[in-house]
Design an enzyme around this catalytic site. Structure first.
Site, PDB file in Angstrom:
ATOM      1  N   LYS A  22     -24.755  24.589  47.191  1.00 56.39           N
ATOM      2  CA  LYS A  22     -25.091  23.673  46.088  1.00 56.39           C
ATOM      3  C   LYS A  22     -24.205  22.428  46.160  1.00 56.39           C
ATOM      4  CE  LYS A  22     -23.269  24.378  41.877  1.00 56.39           C
ATOM      5  NZ  LYS A  22     -22.604  23.245  41.211  1.00 56.39           N
ATOM      6  N   ASN A  23     -22.894  22.625  46.326  1.00 55.53           N
ATOM      7  CA  ASN A  23     -21.978  21.477  46.229  1.00 55.53           C
ATOM      8  C   ASN A  23     -21.937  20.604  47.471  1.00 55.53           C
ATOM      9  OD1 ASN A  23     -21.528  22.241  43.645  1.00 55.53           O
ATOM     10  ND2 ASN A  23     -19.520  23.159  44.002  1.00 55.53           N
ATOM     11  N   ARG A  92     -23.624  17.300  35.473  1.00 53.83           N
ATOM     12  CA  ARG A  92     -22.548  16.307  35.594  1.00 53.83           C
ATOM     13  C   ARG A  92     -22.515  15.656  36.967  1.00 53.83           C
ATOM     14  NH1 ARG A  92     -18.739  15.892  33.333  1.00 53.83           N
ATOM     15  NH2 ARG A  92     -17.561  15.442  35.210  1.00 53.83           N
ATOM     16  N   CYS A 116     -17.744  19.415  29.626  1.00 54.55           N
ATOM     17  CA  CYS A 116     -18.569  20.622  29.766  1.00 54.55           C
ATOM     18  C   CYS A 116     -17.687  21.800  29.364  1.00 54.55           C
ATOM     19  CB  CYS A 116     -19.085  20.760  31.190  1.00 54.55           C
ATOM     20  SG  CYS A 116     -17.839  21.372  32.317  1.00 54.55           S
ATOM     21  N   ARG A 121     -13.493  16.872  32.100  1.00 57.47           N
ATOM     22  CA  ARG A 121     -14.140  16.363  33.322  1.00 57.47           C
ATOM     23  C   ARG A 121     -14.252  14.822  33.312  1.00 57.47           C
ATOM     24  NH1 ARG A 121     -17.380  20.688  35.362  1.00 57.47           N
ATOM     25  NH2 ARG A 121     -17.334  19.623  37.353  1.00 57.47           N
ATOM     26  N   ASP A 304     -13.584  27.747  41.832  1.00 58.74           N
ATOM     27  CA  ASP A 304     -14.934  28.292  41.622  1.00 58.74           C
ATOM     28  C   ASP A 304     -15.013  29.782  41.935  1.00 58.74           C
ATOM     29  OD1 ASP A 304     -16.760  25.320  42.744  1.00 58.74           O
ATOM     30  OD2 ASP A 304     -15.641  25.801  40.914  1.00 58.74           O
ATOM     31  N   ILE A 326      -6.793  23.768  38.149  1.00 59.62           N
ATOM     32  CA  ILE A 326      -7.725  22.651  38.332  1.00 59.62           C
ATOM     33  C   ILE A 326      -8.353  22.209  37.016  1.00 59.62           C
ATOM     34  CG2 ILE A 326      -9.780  21.822  39.544  1.00 59.62           C
ATOM     35  CD1 ILE A 326      -7.464  22.509  41.459  1.00 59.62           C
ATOM     36  N   ARG A 396     -28.353  27.689  37.652  1.00 63.26           N
ATOM     37  CA  ARG A 396     -27.997  26.333  38.094  1.00 63.26           C
ATOM     38  C   ARG A 396     -27.427  26.394  39.508  1.00 63.26           C
ATOM     39  NH1 ARG A 396     -24.372  22.840  34.459  1.00 63.26           N
ATOM     40  NH2 ARG A 396     -24.628  21.744  36.412  1.00 63.26           N
TER      41      ARG A 396
HETATM   42  C1  EPZ Z   1     -16.439  19.649  42.017  1.00 57.20           C
HETATM   43  O1  EPZ Z   1     -16.450  19.197  40.683  1.00 57.20           O
HETATM   44  C2  EPZ Z   1     -17.417  20.817  42.061  1.00 57.20           C
HETATM   45  N1  EPZ Z   1     -18.760  20.343  41.705  1.00 57.20           N
HETATM   46  C3  EPZ Z   1     -16.962  21.902  41.072  1.00 57.20           C
HETATM   47  O2  EPZ Z   1     -17.861  22.998  41.183  1.00 57.20           O
HETATM   48  C4  EPZ Z   1     -15.557  22.342  41.477  1.00 57.20           C
HETATM   49  O3  EPZ Z   1     -15.095  23.306  40.551  1.00 57.20           O
HETATM   50  C5  EPZ Z   1     -14.620  21.127  41.484  1.00 57.20           C
HETATM   51  O4  EPZ Z   1     -15.139  20.120  42.379  1.00 57.20           O
HETATM   52  C6  EPZ Z   1     -13.214  21.465  41.914  1.00 57.20           C
HETATM   53  O5  EPZ Z   1     -13.215  22.028  43.181  1.00 57.20           O
HETATM   54  C7  EPZ Z   1     -19.487  19.693  42.659  1.00 57.20           C
HETATM   55  O6  EPZ Z   1     -19.034  19.500  43.782  1.00 57.20           O
HETATM   56  C8  EPZ Z   1     -20.851  19.248  42.252  1.00 57.20           C
HETATM   57  P1  EPZ Z   1     -13.001  17.329  40.562  1.00 57.20           P
HETATM   58  P2  EPZ Z   1     -15.759  17.774  40.330  1.00 57.20           P
HETATM   59  O7  EPZ Z   1     -13.330  15.893  40.359  1.00 57.20           O
HETATM   60  O8  EPZ Z   1     -15.834  16.861  41.480  1.00 57.20           O
HETATM   61  C9  EPZ Z   1      -9.890  15.900  37.294  1.00 57.20           C
HETATM   62  C10 EPZ Z   1     -19.274  24.689  40.399  1.00 57.20           C
HETATM   63  O9  EPZ Z   1     -19.055  25.689  39.736  1.00 57.20           O
HETATM   64  N2  EPZ Z   1     -10.504  14.557  37.406  1.00 57.20           N
HETATM   65  O10 EPZ Z   1     -12.558  17.778  41.929  1.00 57.20           O
HETATM   66  O11 EPZ Z   1     -16.305  17.350  39.014  1.00 57.20           O
HETATM   67  C11 EPZ Z   1     -10.833  16.937  36.710  1.00 57.20           C
HETATM   68  O12 EPZ Z   1     -10.819  16.901  35.295  1.00 57.20           O
HETATM   69  C12 EPZ Z   1     -18.623  23.383  40.022  1.00 57.20           C
HETATM   70  O13 EPZ Z   1     -19.999  24.628  41.429  1.00 57.20           O
HETATM   71  C13 EPZ Z   1      -9.973  13.503  36.678  1.00 57.20           C
HETATM   72  O14 EPZ Z   1      -9.022  13.664  35.924  1.00 57.20           O
HETATM   73  O15 EPZ Z   1     -14.236  18.210  40.127  1.00 57.20           O
HETATM   74  C14 EPZ Z   1     -10.270  18.226  37.250  1.00 57.20           C
HETATM   75  O16 EPZ Z   1      -9.182  18.612  36.443  1.00 57.20           O
HETATM   76  C15 EPZ Z   1     -17.795  23.524  38.761  1.00 57.20           C
HETATM   77  N3  EPZ Z   1     -10.550  12.262  36.806  1.00 57.20           N
HETATM   78  C16 EPZ Z   1      -9.735  17.830  38.644  1.00 57.20           C
HETATM   79  O17 EPZ Z   1      -9.619  16.397  38.611  1.00 57.20           O
HETATM   80  C17 EPZ Z   1     -11.614  12.038  37.639  1.00 57.20           C
HETATM   81  O18 EPZ Z   1     -12.073  10.881  37.731  1.00 57.20           O
HETATM   82  C18 EPZ Z   1     -10.652  18.202  39.798  1.00 57.20           C
HETATM   83  O19 EPZ Z   1     -11.937  17.748  39.468  1.00 57.20           O
HETATM   84  C19 EPZ Z   1     -12.132  13.128  38.367  1.00 57.20           C
HETATM   85  C20 EPZ Z   1     -11.559  14.374  38.252  1.00 57.20           C
END
Ligand code: EPZ
Length: 417
Positions: A22-23, A92, A116, A121, A304, A326, A396
């Protein structure tokens, strides 16, 4: 709404084939916006998030044809730069249209995704990076409005590792003038998969998978044919399921190299795991050892897989300390696991899990994608009947999970509520 009913106690036995990731599929499908030709994608998982992605791309003017695991996307007719709240709130990852739209149309209007269940996020790092590339960013009426006269390469330092932030900026920088360097870039396999696709389209990207990615912008990108990589989190979910049920399963069509931290951690619990080419043989052991866990960005143990691992620890021999680094609210599954008899104490981003002899079945509520998976896993091993409700969360991100478990001998079925 559907629910899943499970009669626990069956050890899983047999073989399971892993679906496309998916990702990886989400950013790769959105990368079709970067070119005005016909892209073809195979091994695309059949998921609600993929349907949401196709709906959003169509609303922007892309033409889509798909049957089962094959999707064709032609964004030649891209004529709308606005991603509506209704579409974005459903998923998202829709924020991944931002970089491609600014790069291709020089403007974008994308609804702010909002938080979420697992956390706020924010997307501040996506926006900061786009601004560094020369986009004018405005937040108005719940939308991000971005525009540019032309993106220019820049050095972008991420305050923290963000997966979709790295993906958004890698896509935008592919069509920017000059060189872009992404420092402290995310290193997930899905980042490498997207970079491989962009390079196949004519981009000049090096360093994907390391903390420093270099992108030399090109004037345009060409359509391509892509096979989506296997889903490492689905594979990890099956490893945990085999360990939990003391089963014996062969996981096929997976990429073991993407799961080294998960395999290592599960081995520490006493689970026997044999990797051979693109397969993983998992033999659960009667004695499950309690092991501490800390989630980390790749190549560390993935967030995850935290919920799924926690379910295993609820029936382990001893106490396990699980630290989620995370997301700030990724213990929602704990209250539901307690309903099944788990002994878990939360303190901040730590959960102390005291193993119990058995879980006992009860009705539980899914709240987010991976929490749903952890509840299904618990049902597989709990005594009696477990009903998991609101499994639209599960749909999803998992392609017919209950059917795959049933084929491995689980007493599990989906019923309409
Ligand atoms: C990706 O989400 C994945 N989704 C998530 O999988 C996964 O849990 C996550 O990466 C972490 O590995 C997809 O790839 C579609 P991040 P993403 O930006 O990119 C903070 C699932 O279950 N952050 O790496 O949204 C954020 O709040 C999903 O398949 C900021 O502060 O996660 C978090 O604490 C859930 N500002 C950390 O960084 C930003 O601009 C990591 O988030 C962006 C992120």
């Amino acid at each position: 709404m559907d629910k899943i009913i499970i009669k626990g106690g069956q050890p899983l036995k047999g073989e399971v084939k892993i679906s496309g990731a998916k990702n990886a599929a989400l950013p790769i499908l959105f990368s079709s916006l970067l070119t005005d030709g016909l892209n073809e994608y195979t091994n695309v998982p059949v998921l609600q998030d993929i349907e949401s992605t196709k709906t959003l791309l169509t609303s922007l003017g892309a033409k889509i044809q798909s049957e089962k695991n094959r999707v064709q996307i032609d964004a030649k007719g891209l004529n709308n730069y606005e991603a509506s709240y209704d579409l974005v709130r459903k998923m998202r990852a829709s924020i991944l249209v931002l970089g491609p739209l600014v790069a291709r149309l020089k403007k974008a209007k994308v609804s702010l995704p909002g938080g979420c269940a697992i956390g706020a996020r924010p997307i501040n790092l996506h926006l900061k990076g786009l601004a560094k590339l020369g986009a004018r960013i405005e937040l108005k009426d719940g939308f991000v409005e971005a525009s540019t006269r032309g993106l220019k390469g820049a050095i972008i330092d991420f305050d923290l590792k963000t997966v979709t932030g790295t993906e958004n900026l890698m896509m935008a920088a592919s069509l920017a003038k000059g060189i872009t360097i992404l420092n402290n870039a995310a290193q997930e396999p899905e980042i490498i998969a997207l970079a491989d696709v962009l390079n196949k389209m004519g981009a000049q990207i090096t360093g994907a998978g390391t903390h420093k990615i270099r992108i030399e912008g090109v004037p345009c990108l060409n359509p391509t044919l892509v096979k989506i990589i296997p889903d490492r989190i689905e594979a990890g979910t099956f490893i945990a399921a085999a360990a939990l049920t003391r089963g014996n399963i062969l996981i096929k069509n997976c990429e073991p190299d993407h799961l080294t931290a998960v395999i290592e951690k599960l081995k520490q619990t006493g689970t026997k795991i044999i990797v051979k080419d693109k397969t993983i043989l998992v033999q659960g052991s009667e004695h499950i050892g309690s092991v501490d866990l800390k989630t980390m960005p790749y190549p560390g143990f993935p967030t995850d897989m935290q919920a799924q691992f926690m379910t295993l620890m609820t029936i382990a021999n001893g106490v396990s300390m699980i630290t989620e680094t995370i997301f700030e609210n990724r213990f929602i599954h704990v209250s539901e696991l307690r309903r099944l008899g788990a002994d878990i104490t939360i303190s901040g981003n730590n959960a102390m899990v005291k193993g119990v002899k058995n879980l006992s079945g009860a009705p539980v509520m899914a709240t987010d994608l991976r929490a749903s998976a952890s509840l299904v896993l618990a049902g597989l091993v709990a005594g009696g009947i477990t009903e998991v409700r609101r499994i639209y969360h599960l749909d999803r991100g998992y392609d017919r999970l209950e059917a795959k478990f049933a084929r491995l001998g689980a007493d599990i079925k989906r019923v309409r509520e």
